[in-house]
Scaffold this active site. Structure first.
Site, PDB file in Angstrom:
ATOM      1  N   CYS A 116       0.768  -1.399  -0.020  1.00 46.03           N
ATOM      2  CA  CYS A 116      -0.141   0.087  -0.052  1.00 46.03           C
ATOM      3  C   CYS A 116       0.821   1.053   0.162  1.00 46.03           C
ATOM      4  O   CYS A 116       0.317   2.223  -0.451  1.00 46.03           O
ATOM      5  CB  CYS A 116      -0.869  -0.001   1.211  1.00 46.03           C
ATOM      6  SG  CYS A 116      -2.011  -1.393   1.218  1.00 46.03           S
ATOM      7  N   HIS A 256      -3.292   6.804   2.986  1.00 47.78           N
ATOM      8  CA  HIS A 256      -3.932   5.888   2.358  1.00 47.78           C
ATOM      9  C   HIS A 256      -5.217   5.364   2.873  1.00 47.78           C
ATOM     10  O   HIS A 256      -5.536   5.664   4.139  1.00 47.78           O
ATOM     11  CB  HIS A 256      -2.875   4.533   3.089  1.00 47.78           C
ATOM     12  CG  HIS A 256      -3.383   3.466   2.491  1.00 47.78           C
ATOM     13  ND1 HIS A 256      -3.707   3.010   1.205  1.00 47.78           N
ATOM     14  CD2 HIS A 256      -3.470   2.062   3.338  1.00 47.78           C
ATOM     15  CE1 HIS A 256      -4.005   1.843   1.291  1.00 47.78           C
ATOM     16  NE2 HIS A 256      -3.923   1.194   2.425  1.00 47.78           N
ATOM     17  N   ASN A 286     -10.048  -0.183   0.199  1.00 48.54           N
ATOM     18  CA  ASN A 286      -8.650  -0.371   0.074  1.00 48.54           C
ATOM     19  C   ASN A 286      -8.192  -0.705  -1.200  1.00 48.54           C
ATOM     20  O   ASN A 286      -8.086  -1.902  -1.647  1.00 48.54           O
ATOM     21  CB  ASN A 286      -8.093  -1.110   1.306  1.00 48.54           C
ATOM     22  CG  ASN A 286      -6.618  -1.222   1.342  1.00 48.54           C
ATOM     23  OD1 ASN A 286      -5.812  -0.581   0.493  1.00 48.54           O
ATOM     24  ND2 ASN A 286      -6.065  -1.420   2.499  1.00 48.54           N
TER      25      ASN A 286
HETATM   26  N1  ACO Z   1     -18.772  -8.894   9.170  1.00 56.56           N
HETATM   27  C1  ACO Z   1     -19.319  -9.258  10.361  1.00 56.56           C
HETATM   28  N2  ACO Z   1     -18.352  -9.962  11.310  1.00 56.56           N
HETATM   29  C2  ACO Z   1     -17.058  -9.791  11.149  1.00 56.56           C
HETATM   30  C3  ACO Z   1     -16.459  -9.615   9.922  1.00 56.56           C
HETATM   31  C4  ACO Z   1     -17.369  -9.060   8.823  1.00 56.56           C
HETATM   32  N3  ACO Z   1     -16.990  -8.626   7.554  1.00 56.56           N
HETATM   33  N4  ACO Z   1     -15.354  -9.721   9.872  1.00 56.56           N
HETATM   34  C5  ACO Z   1     -14.950 -10.119  11.012  1.00 56.56           C
HETATM   35  N5  ACO Z   1     -15.984 -10.256  11.914  1.00 56.56           N
HETATM   36  C6  ACO Z   1     -16.347 -10.583  13.054  1.00 56.56           C
HETATM   37  C7  ACO Z   1     -15.210 -11.770  13.641  1.00 56.56           C
HETATM   38  O1  ACO Z   1     -15.374 -12.887  13.184  1.00 56.56           O
HETATM   39  C8  ACO Z   1     -15.320 -11.523  15.293  1.00 56.56           C
HETATM   40  O2  ACO Z   1     -16.056 -12.228  15.409  1.00 56.56           O
HETATM   41  P1  ACO Z   1     -15.981 -12.922  17.026  1.00 56.56           P
HETATM   42  O3  ACO Z   1     -15.758 -11.603  18.198  1.00 56.56           O
HETATM   43  O4  ACO Z   1     -17.400 -13.790  17.150  1.00 56.56           O
HETATM   44  O5  ACO Z   1     -14.790 -13.779  16.857  1.00 56.56           O
HETATM   45  C9  ACO Z   1     -15.658  -9.873  15.223  1.00 56.56           C
HETATM   46  O6  ACO Z   1     -16.142  -9.518  13.968  1.00 56.56           O
HETATM   47  C10 ACO Z   1     -14.399  -9.024  15.709  1.00 56.56           C
HETATM   48  O7  ACO Z   1     -13.352  -9.224  14.449  1.00 56.56           O
HETATM   49  P2  ACO Z   1     -12.110  -8.411  14.589  1.00 56.56           P
HETATM   50  O8  ACO Z   1     -11.341  -8.962  13.486  1.00 56.56           O
HETATM   51  O9  ACO Z   1     -11.349  -8.382  15.990  1.00 56.56           O
HETATM   52  O10 ACO Z   1     -12.520  -6.947  14.419  1.00 56.56           O
HETATM   53  P3  ACO Z   1     -11.925  -5.422  14.493  1.00 56.56           P
HETATM   54  O11 ACO Z   1     -12.739  -4.608  15.195  1.00 56.56           O
HETATM   55  O12 ACO Z   1     -10.527  -5.563  14.735  1.00 56.56           O
HETATM   56  O13 ACO Z   1     -12.160  -5.298  12.919  1.00 56.56           O
HETATM   57  C11 ACO Z   1     -10.888  -4.985  10.907  1.00 56.56           C
HETATM   58  C12 ACO Z   1     -11.676  -5.964  11.839  1.00 56.56           C
HETATM   59  C13 ACO Z   1     -11.843  -3.880  10.205  1.00 56.56           C
HETATM   60  C14 ACO Z   1     -10.188  -5.711   9.960  1.00 56.56           C
HETATM   61  C15 ACO Z   1      -9.764  -4.042  11.756  1.00 56.56           C
HETATM   62  O14 ACO Z   1      -9.004  -4.952  12.473  1.00 56.56           O
HETATM   63  C16 ACO Z   1      -8.942  -3.116  10.718  1.00 56.56           C
HETATM   64  O15 ACO Z   1      -9.233  -2.258  10.023  1.00 56.56           O
HETATM   65  N6  ACO Z   1      -7.543  -3.400  10.594  1.00 56.56           N
HETATM   66  C17 ACO Z   1      -6.607  -2.722   9.849  1.00 56.56           C
HETATM   67  C18 ACO Z   1      -6.417  -3.780   8.465  1.00 56.56           C
HETATM   68  C19 ACO Z   1      -6.479  -2.796   7.350  1.00 56.56           C
HETATM   69  O16 ACO Z   1      -6.932  -2.219   7.040  1.00 56.56           O
HETATM   70  N7  ACO Z   1      -5.719  -3.795   6.321  1.00 56.56           N
HETATM   71  C20 ACO Z   1      -5.591  -3.488   5.034  1.00 56.56           C
HETATM   72  C21 ACO Z   1      -4.082  -3.386   4.530  1.00 56.56           C
HETATM   73  S1  ACO Z   1      -2.861  -2.654   5.377  1.00 56.56           S
HETATM   74  C22 ACO Z   1      -3.383  -1.156   5.288  1.00 56.56           C
HETATM   75  O17 ACO Z   1      -3.846  -0.644   4.352  1.00 56.56           O
HETATM   76  C23 ACO Z   1      -3.316  -0.145   6.249  1.00 56.56           C
END
Ligand code: ACO
Length: 329
Positions: A116, A256, A286
């Site tokens: 990215c 980003h 993204n």
């Molecule tokens: N819909 C519904 N529920 C979901 C989904 C979805 N699409 N995806 C995951 N869940 C559930 C999980 O199963 C979990 O359930 P559980 O508690 O019963 O186990 C719950 O939601 C929480 O999951 P987490 O992964 O802990 O959720 P979090 O609040 O951390 O959010 C996210 C996830 C949005 C991916 C966040 O961690 C994030 O934005 N991270 C940065 C990742 C990113 O942007 N990566 C891109 C590449 S790097 C970059 O470009 C910066």
């Protein structure tokens, strides 16, 4: 402040026609909701490549627009630096396919891989080529068909990404406008927090890979989130220091576009108010290395960037890699 060496003289973007909204995931059997995606990421929809649209074709659309706005013909391009995590083929580089499509016969063309943060890395490389006299006119492109490498059965990742391309033409700077500072960093010890385990030379394709789906992107979302916030903050400080400016001098911050919460945290750290932050993650998701390039192009097109403005661009991605740049337009 250093005298700028190179400046962006034209930008463009290329996006697939098809749009997939958060509601469309139900149609492909993904258990998610618009509310979950919007609350956690700010994403409402993303463009998805279909019907033969490729990393090269999106790159070509973006490049043609950037060249037209820069008033540069294909024959004038000395180098094409293409950033992608989704090359159309592993060999040769996607940049040479783009070169052929554009008819940029004089250009040296190559890909770089910095996820990215790749577009900012590529612009920095282009600046170096212009500084050393290796090139006068450089085409830089970030192009990604993320839909080809995400696991459409993994709701934690497939809702985050989109496809698209952004491009910029760089030339020697005039009138104190151009790149005022640039900063790039990587930390390979954290590579396994966001990666594709298989499909490369280390673990080539085989039946096992297809069965365990290890050729798709794997991500430790929470860890990535923490590092993204920390590294983008660090990168903002470095670019501002390099340009001898503070957040108060910044007219527009282009972060980003991965997640609205990461964007807000970055803006807060850099002391840039949200009305001076460019946000389009809601429309594109993204798009990895295309993300800041698309945003830059939109901001120039819709007048959010005007002559004399200072723009801070910052990105973070797999590797980890992170980078930033201050530009004066
Ligand atoms: N819909 C519904 N529920 C979901 C989904 C979805 N699409 N995806 C995951 N869940 C559930 C999980 O199963 C979990 O359930 P559980 O508690 O019963 O186990 C719950 O939601 C929480 O999951 P987490 O992964 O802990 O959720 P979090 O609040 O951390 O959010 C996210 C996830 C949005 C991916 C966040 O961690 C994030 O934005 N991270 C940065 C990742 C990113 O942007 N990566 C891109 C590449 S790097 C970059 O470009 C910066």
């Amino acid at each position: 402040m250093k005298r700028p060496i190179a400046s962006i003289v034209g930008t463009g973007r290329g996006l697939p026609e098809a749009v997939m909204t958060n509601f469309d995931f139900a149609k492909i059997g993904i258990e998610t909701t618009d509310e979950w995606i919007t609350e956690r990421t700010g994403i409402k929809q993303r463009h998805i490549a279909r019907n033969g649209e490729s990393t090269t074709s999106m790159a070509a659309a973006a490049a043609r627009q950037a060249m037209q706005r820069a008033g540069v013909s294909a024959g004038e391009i000395d180098a094409i630096v293409l950033s992608t995590a989704t090359p159309d083929r592993l060999l040769p580089a996607t940049a040479v396919d783009l070169q052929a499509q554009l008819g940029a016969t004089r250009a040296a063309a190559f890909d770089i891989g910095a996820a990215c943060a790749g577009f900012i890395f590529a612009v920095t490389i282009a600046e170096g080529m212009i500084a050393t006299g290796t090139a006068e006119t450089v085409l830089v492109v970030g192009s990604e068909k993320m839909s080809s490498i995400i696991d459409w059965q993994d709701r934690a990742t497939c809702v985050l990404f989109g496809d698209g391309a952004g491009a910029a033409v760089l030339r020697r700077a005039k009138h104190q406008r151009g790149i005022l500072s640039a900063y790039m960093r990587s930390d390979g010890t954290l590579a396994n927090l966001l990666y594709r385990p298989s499909g490369g030379a280390c673990q080539p394709f085989c039946e096992d890979v297809l069965t365990d789906r290890s050729h798709f992107v794997k991500m430790a979302g929470r860890e990535v989130f923490k590092h993204a916030v920390r590294s983008m903050a660090d990168a903002c400080d470095r670019a501002l220091d390099g340009a001898k400016l503070t957040g108060k001098d910044i007219d527009l911050l282009i972060p980003h576009q991965a997640n609205l919460r990461i964007i807000e945290a970055t803006a807060k750290h850099a002391s840039v108010s949200m009305d001076k932050v460019y946000v389009n993650v809601d429309r594109y998701g993204n798009t990895s290395s295309a993300s800041v390039a698309i945003a830059l192009d939109e901001a120039l097109e819709n007048g959010r960037i005007r002559e004399g403005m200072n723009v801070l661009v910052v990105a973070f991605g797999a590797g980890f890699t992170w980078a930033s740049m201050v530009l004066r337009f």
